[in-house]
Design a protein around this motif. Structure first.
Motif, PDB file in Angstrom:
ATOM      1  N   UNK A  19      15.724   4.618  -3.486  1.00 31.93           N
ATOM      2  CA  UNK A  19      16.768   4.146  -2.565  1.00 31.93           C
ATOM      3  C   UNK A  19      16.214   2.975  -1.761  1.00 31.93           C
ATOM      4  N   UNK A  20      17.116   2.222  -1.141  1.00 31.54           N
ATOM      5  CA  UNK A  20      16.721   0.971  -0.470  1.00 31.54           C
ATOM      6  C   UNK A  20      15.833   0.171  -1.414  1.00 31.54           C
ATOM      7  N   UNK A  21      16.292   0.054  -2.639  1.00 34.41           N
ATOM      8  CA  UNK A  21      15.404  -0.349  -3.727  1.00 34.41           C
ATOM      9  C   UNK A  21      15.071  -1.829  -3.745  1.00 34.41           C
ATOM     10  N   UNK A  22      15.796  -2.648  -3.019  1.00 32.11           N
ATOM     11  CA  UNK A  22      15.438  -4.071  -3.005  1.00 32.11           C
ATOM     12  C   UNK A  22      14.568  -4.417  -1.804  1.00 32.11           C
ATOM     13  N   UNK A  23      14.257  -3.422  -0.998  1.00 31.38           N
ATOM     14  CA  UNK A  23      13.484  -3.666   0.218  1.00 31.38           C
ATOM     15  C   UNK A  23      12.011  -3.917  -0.056  1.00 31.38           C
ATOM     16  N   UNK A  24      11.268  -4.014   1.021  1.00 32.78           N
ATOM     17  CA  UNK A  24       9.852  -4.382   0.963  1.00 32.78           C
ATOM     18  C   UNK A  24       9.063  -3.440   0.074  1.00 32.78           C
ATOM     19  N   UNK A  25       9.384  -2.151   0.135  1.00 37.20           N
ATOM     20  CA  UNK A  25       8.664  -1.131  -0.624  1.00 37.20           C
ATOM     21  C   UNK A  25       9.375  -0.847  -1.949  1.00 37.20           C
ATOM     22  N   UNK A  26      10.706  -0.683  -1.884  1.00 37.40           N
ATOM     23  CA  UNK A  26      11.464  -0.253  -3.048  1.00 37.40           C
ATOM     24  C   UNK A  26      11.321  -1.171  -4.246  1.00 37.40           C
ATOM     25  N   UNK A  27      11.359  -2.471  -4.021  1.00 35.09           N
ATOM     26  CA  UNK A  27      11.253  -3.416  -5.156  1.00 35.09           C
ATOM     27  C   UNK A  27       9.935  -3.239  -5.896  1.00 35.09           C
ATOM     28  N   UNK A  28       8.884  -2.839  -5.171  1.00 33.36           N
ATOM     29  CA  UNK A  28       7.585  -2.615  -5.814  1.00 33.36           C
ATOM     30  C   UNK A  28       7.557  -1.286  -6.552  1.00 33.36           C
ATOM     31  N   UNK A  29       8.128  -0.258  -5.947  1.00 29.63           N
ATOM     32  CA  UNK A  29       8.152   1.051  -6.606  1.00 29.63           C
ATOM     33  C   UNK A  29       8.845   0.930  -7.955  1.00 29.63           C
ATOM     34  N   UNK A  30       9.954   0.210  -7.992  1.00 30.98           N
ATOM     35  CA  UNK A  30      10.675   0.036  -9.240  1.00 30.98           C
ATOM     36  C   UNK A  30       9.828  -0.674 -10.290  1.00 30.98           C
ATOM     37  N   UNK A  31       9.119  -1.707  -9.871  1.00 31.86           N
ATOM     38  CA  UNK A  31       8.284  -2.443 -10.828  1.00 31.86           C
ATOM     39  C   UNK A  31       7.072  -1.614 -11.268  1.00 31.86           C
ATOM     40  N   UNK A  55      -1.361   4.943   6.476  1.00 31.52           N
ATOM     41  CA  UNK A  55      -2.697   4.856   7.086  1.00 31.52           C
ATOM     42  C   UNK A  55      -3.721   5.738   6.371  1.00 31.52           C
ATOM     43  N   UNK A  56      -3.265   6.834   5.759  1.00 32.28           N
ATOM     44  CA  UNK A  56      -4.193   7.697   5.009  1.00 32.28           C
ATOM     45  C   UNK A  56      -4.797   6.983   3.810  1.00 32.28           C
ATOM     46  N   UNK A  57      -4.125   5.948   3.357  1.00 37.66           N
ATOM     47  CA  UNK A  57      -4.509   5.349   2.076  1.00 37.66           C
ATOM     48  C   UNK A  57      -5.212   3.997   2.206  1.00 37.66           C
ATOM     49  N   UNK A  58      -5.394   3.483   3.436  1.00 32.56           N
ATOM     50  CA  UNK A  58      -6.065   2.190   3.557  1.00 32.56           C
ATOM     51  C   UNK A  58      -7.480   2.192   2.981  1.00 32.56           C
ATOM     52  N   UNK A  77       0.836  -1.203   0.000  1.00 32.99           N
ATOM     53  CA  UNK A  77       0.000   0.000   0.000  1.00 32.99           C
ATOM     54  C   UNK A  77       0.873   1.256   0.000  1.00 32.99           C
ATOM     55  N   UNK A  78       1.985   1.197   0.733  1.00 38.04           N
ATOM     56  CA  UNK A  78       2.906   2.344   0.795  1.00 38.04           C
ATOM     57  C   UNK A  78       3.499   2.625  -0.576  1.00 38.04           C
ATOM     58  N   UNK A  79       3.963   1.574  -1.238  1.00 42.48           N
ATOM     59  CA  UNK A  79       4.560   1.745  -2.563  1.00 42.48           C
ATOM     60  C   UNK A  79       3.530   2.279  -3.546  1.00 42.48           C
ATOM     61  N   UNK A  80       2.328   1.702  -3.491  1.00 43.43           N
ATOM     62  CA  UNK A  80       1.277   2.073  -4.439  1.00 43.43           C
ATOM     63  C   UNK A  80       0.843   3.526  -4.234  1.00 43.43           C
ATOM     64  N   UNK A  81       0.524   3.878  -3.007  1.00 47.11           N
ATOM     65  CA  UNK A  81       0.058   5.247  -2.729  1.00 47.11           C
ATOM     66  C   UNK A  81       1.196   6.252  -2.917  1.00 47.11           C
ATOM     67  N   UNK A  94       8.485  11.160   0.372  1.00 46.52           N
ATOM     68  CA  UNK A  94       9.235  10.841   1.589  1.00 46.52           C
ATOM     69  C   UNK A  94       8.506   9.727   2.318  1.00 46.52           C
ATOM     70  N   UNK A  95       9.028   8.528   2.120  1.00 40.38           N
ATOM     71  CA  UNK A  95       8.388   7.329   2.652  1.00 40.38           C
ATOM     72  C   UNK A  95       9.067   6.883   3.940  1.00 40.38           C
ATOM     73  N   UNK A  96      10.397   6.982   3.966  1.00 39.39           N
ATOM     74  CA  UNK A  96      11.141   6.562   5.145  1.00 39.39           C
ATOM     75  C   UNK A  96      12.530   7.156   5.109  1.00 39.39           C
ATOM     76  N   UNK A  97      13.206   7.082   6.255  1.00 42.13           N
ATOM     77  CA  UNK A  97      14.574   7.592   6.336  1.00 42.13           C
ATOM     78  C   UNK A  97      15.375   6.630   7.197  1.00 42.13           C
ATOM     79  N   UNK A  98      15.486   5.377   6.704  1.00 42.85           N
ATOM     80  CA  UNK A  98      16.022   4.312   7.566  1.00 42.85           C
ATOM     81  C   UNK A  98      17.443   4.597   8.031  1.00 42.85           C
TER      82      UNK A  98
END
Lengths: 343, 343
Positions: free
Chosen positions: A160-172, A285-288, A139-143, A251-255
């Motif tokens: 950035x952090x492109x292979x992570x839980x969110x990043x791999x989806x954003x790229x696709x 949470x805004x996007x659920x 949901x984070x990647x999509x929104x 701005x999704x995260x700043x790990x």
């Protein structure tokens, strides 16, 4: 009335600095597998727990996340997970339902029904995906990409952090939208994954780039339209130098900052002005309320293998602390999941 | 063919660090007050020159502003101004027209017609206003507050550099919109002006606030919805701690940073995430197509005294360097204008 053992991962005490496994404890408690008389709560058997960077923020004694109190020392962690309903005191749920939402780091949990976010409808995809591509990171990647990033075909996207839980989806998602996309990650294996499995146009290992600005200029000679920000700090500073006019920073995260007592200073914000950059924070949470759109978008693509999702699976609560700590030193490859049970 | 003297303010050499008067030179040149044969340029008599913070950026040997090359050492500065057309080689302009746009820091200028932005239609307001409320700063305040800030009645607005060319207008626009507005400035006189002349709900002298975060919490116990950013650095960092969920930061300028070799690091950007803050840069040039809306909005209000505009007037090119340097140590009270001639 069956009282059973209930293993838990608890926070020993508030954490400062880098999270260590020794900040967490594996304890054995008991739980009665029967809803208390008159309760409208839900009794859950936890199947898959999600290891997420935001959990580190809840381990500090200051509640920096709105709505989330810090974890209580001595109590189990909570976070996202997939669970099976054992008994329900709420009419929306019944025994045997599979659900995802907030649960606790333990084998069985008694939670208010408000903690459950969604009933799982599609079970012909791996259940663990509801901690990832079909859960909060999805949901984070999509929104973040579609609703905040507002991508257009042909735009240049950096993740950035492109292979992570969110990043791999954003790229696709970016490739499916007709964008050019480059990702950064922290190892050769991850870079290979980005290029060969997720279909990024290019990727680099940020640890091998002493000059991030120069690296970005190499991959984006004409600049970046959309930056999907997962790491913060020095990476953000280099990106700001390479944004295009009317660019967007999601701005999704700043790990890179979560384990620091004092965050790194970002010095290139002046670029926001003449380049008219929009930099916008995202809370999933805004996007659920639009979760059904994610499901409609990704489920067919998962089945047709137009989207892939890589998970890093750890087995058993006893491996939870290591899995969680691993997020911050980049040990995981793909979405870090902790399996407690498969059904 | 009258050749006349033409005083100019020229840049001696590229500037590093804080701008000093000695970085600028007053020179006397000559100009022929006749359009060259076949020229389609415009010969201008400069009346009012605008002293603007962005000019400092053009004095560094790196062109940080898109479209603007740095000033050339030995050549006159250029910037916004109000001028009278002495002779025109372009059909859109004729002798006697009053115009505002880009001109040079000299008495008479020969400029391409593309440098002129607008013909002045309303002359029943002070002509100098076309360097301020009816010029670039007015358009900046209008577009920044209404188009980027998207204010709603009742929202809480904070403006830094609030007595300046742009800030004083943002505060008044906010009041006219039904917002609560607090401004910061650098002297008691300016704070008095904000409260007593511009109608800000409150104001403070940032130099007397060792803890900006605490000051903001005093004026905004429930947080800030819109921050109109003119200064950058430490102020931005304190504001980030005090923004409300879904707040907006309109990034108009960062005057505290322009004289620094290395900008101050901003450490609290993590707040963008869970508070879903939108931070957006603004370049006034994007909004000139809607300049008529500014005119329609402010001209009647100027005449009805529903909006006031305070100028700090310096007389003569020889006082130009001091006026320009004064912007950066906060010497000016209100919009800094340099008068060369009144007609």
């Amino acid at each position: 009335m069956a009282e059973v053992k209930n293993k838990q991962v608890v926070l020993k005490d508030y954490v400062t600095g880098f999270l260590k496994e020794s900040d967490l404890d594996l304890v054995e408690n008991t739980i009665t597998l029967k809803l208390p008389e008159g309760s409208n709560e839900i009794l859950l058997k936890n199947l898959y727990l999600s290891c997420d960077p935001f959990m580190r923020n809840l381990m500090s004694d200051i509640g920096i996340l709105e709505k989330f109190l810090p974890y209580a020392p001595g109590s189990p962690l909570f976070g996202y997970g997939v669970a099976k309903v054992l008994e329900s005191g709420h009419p929306d749920y019944k025994k045997g339902d599979l659900v995802w939402g907030f649960t606790k780091w333990e084998e069985y949990s008694l939670v208010p029904s408000s903690r459950i976010l969604f009933k799982i409808e599609h079970t012909d995809v791996p259940l663990s995906y509801y901690t990832g591509i079909l859960g909060m990171p999805g949901m984070t990647a999509y929104a973040g990409f579609f609703e905040v990033g507002l991508p257009k075909k042909g735009e240049k996207v950096f993740v950035s952090a492109a292979s992570g839980a969110v990043g791999q989806l954003v790229g696709q998602f970016a490739k499916l939208t007709g964008c050019y996309v480059v990702g950064s990650a922290g190892s050769k294996d991850k870079v290979d994954l980005l290029k060969n499995k997720f279909g990024f146009d290019d990727a680099f290992n940020y640890k091998e780039e002493p000059d991030l600005d120069a690296a970005l200029k190499r991959y984006f000679p004409e600049g970046i339209d959309i930056y999907f920000e997962n790491v913060g700090g020095k990476t953000l500073d280099a990106v700001l130098l390479n944004m295009r006019v009317h660019g967007r920073i999601v701005v999704c995260g700043m790990i890179s900052q979560y384990n620091r007592a004092q965050p790194e200073g970002v010095t290139n914000l002046g670029n926001l002005i003449m380049k008219r950059i929009r930099m916008q924070g995202l809370a999933v949470t805004d996007y659920y309320p639009m979760y059904h759109k994610l499901v409609e978008y990704v489920v067919p693509k998962i089945k047709e293998e137009k989207i892939v999702y890589v998970e890093d699976i750890a087995e058993g609560l006893e491996n939870g602390p290591a899995a969680l700590v691993g997020l911050f030193n980049g040990r995981n490859v793909g979405k870090q999941v902790l399996v407690l049970a498969r059904e």
